[in-house]
Design a protein around this motif. Sequence first.
Motif, mmCIF file in Angstrom:
data_model
loop_
_atom_site.group_PDB
_atom_site.id
_atom_site.type_symbol
_atom_site.label_atom_id
_atom_site.label_comp_id
_atom_site.label_asym_id
_atom_site.label_seq_id
_atom_site.Cartn_x
_atom_site.Cartn_y
_atom_site.Cartn_z
ATOM 1 N N PRO A 171 0.820 -1.206 0.000
ATOM 2 C CA PRO A 171 0.000 0.000 0.000
ATOM 3 C C PRO A 171 0.857 1.260 0.000
ATOM 4 O O PRO A 171 2.032 1.209 0.342
ATOM 5 C CB PRO A 171 -0.774 -0.123 1.310
ATOM 6 N N ALA A 172 0.258 2.351 -0.382
ATOM 7 C CA ALA A 172 0.937 3.636 -0.364
ATOM 8 C C ALA A 172 0.440 4.409 0.850
ATOM 9 O O ALA A 172 -0.654 4.956 0.844
ATOM 10 C CB ALA A 172 0.646 4.419 -1.641
ATOM 11 N N ALA A 173 1.222 4.388 1.908
ATOM 12 C CA ALA A 173 0.828 5.086 3.137
ATOM 13 C C ALA A 173 0.981 6.587 2.959
ATOM 14 O O ALA A 173 1.645 7.057 2.043
ATOM 15 C CB ALA A 173 1.661 4.600 4.309
ATOM 16 N N TRP A 174 0.380 7.341 3.849
ATOM 17 C CA TRP A 174 0.376 8.804 3.735
ATOM 18 C C TRP A 174 1.727 9.426 4.024
ATOM 19 O O TRP A 174 1.976 10.568 3.698
ATOM 20 C CB TRP A 174 -0.686 9.410 4.629
ATOM 21 N N GLY A 175 2.633 8.715 4.639
ATOM 22 C CA GLY A 175 3.970 9.227 4.932
ATOM 23 C C GLY A 175 4.760 8.197 5.708
ATOM 24 O O GLY A 175 4.274 7.105 5.979
#
Length: 83
Positions: A51-55
């Motif tokens: 997944p692409a986490a927010w930071g």
Amino acid sequence: MYLLDHEPDLWDSTQRDVHPEPVTYDELLQRTVDYATAIRKNDPDAVIAGPAAWGGPGYGFSRWEGHMSEIKSRTKTVWRLML
């Protein structure tokens, strides 16, 4: 390239109309495996990541911290892991 599950750790605050509750580890894992399997079936050479986490904190201190370990254990049959 397919990037799965954009910022799932924020869905309950940024996508409340479609995901009002925090995403669970089991839900995110199942969604990732389901989508990656479908993509691989239709595009065998696809590059799949996520997944692409927010930071940065989203990867190491999230509600679904074990997700990457579980995904890594399934990469041989589902997709190539990009780190």
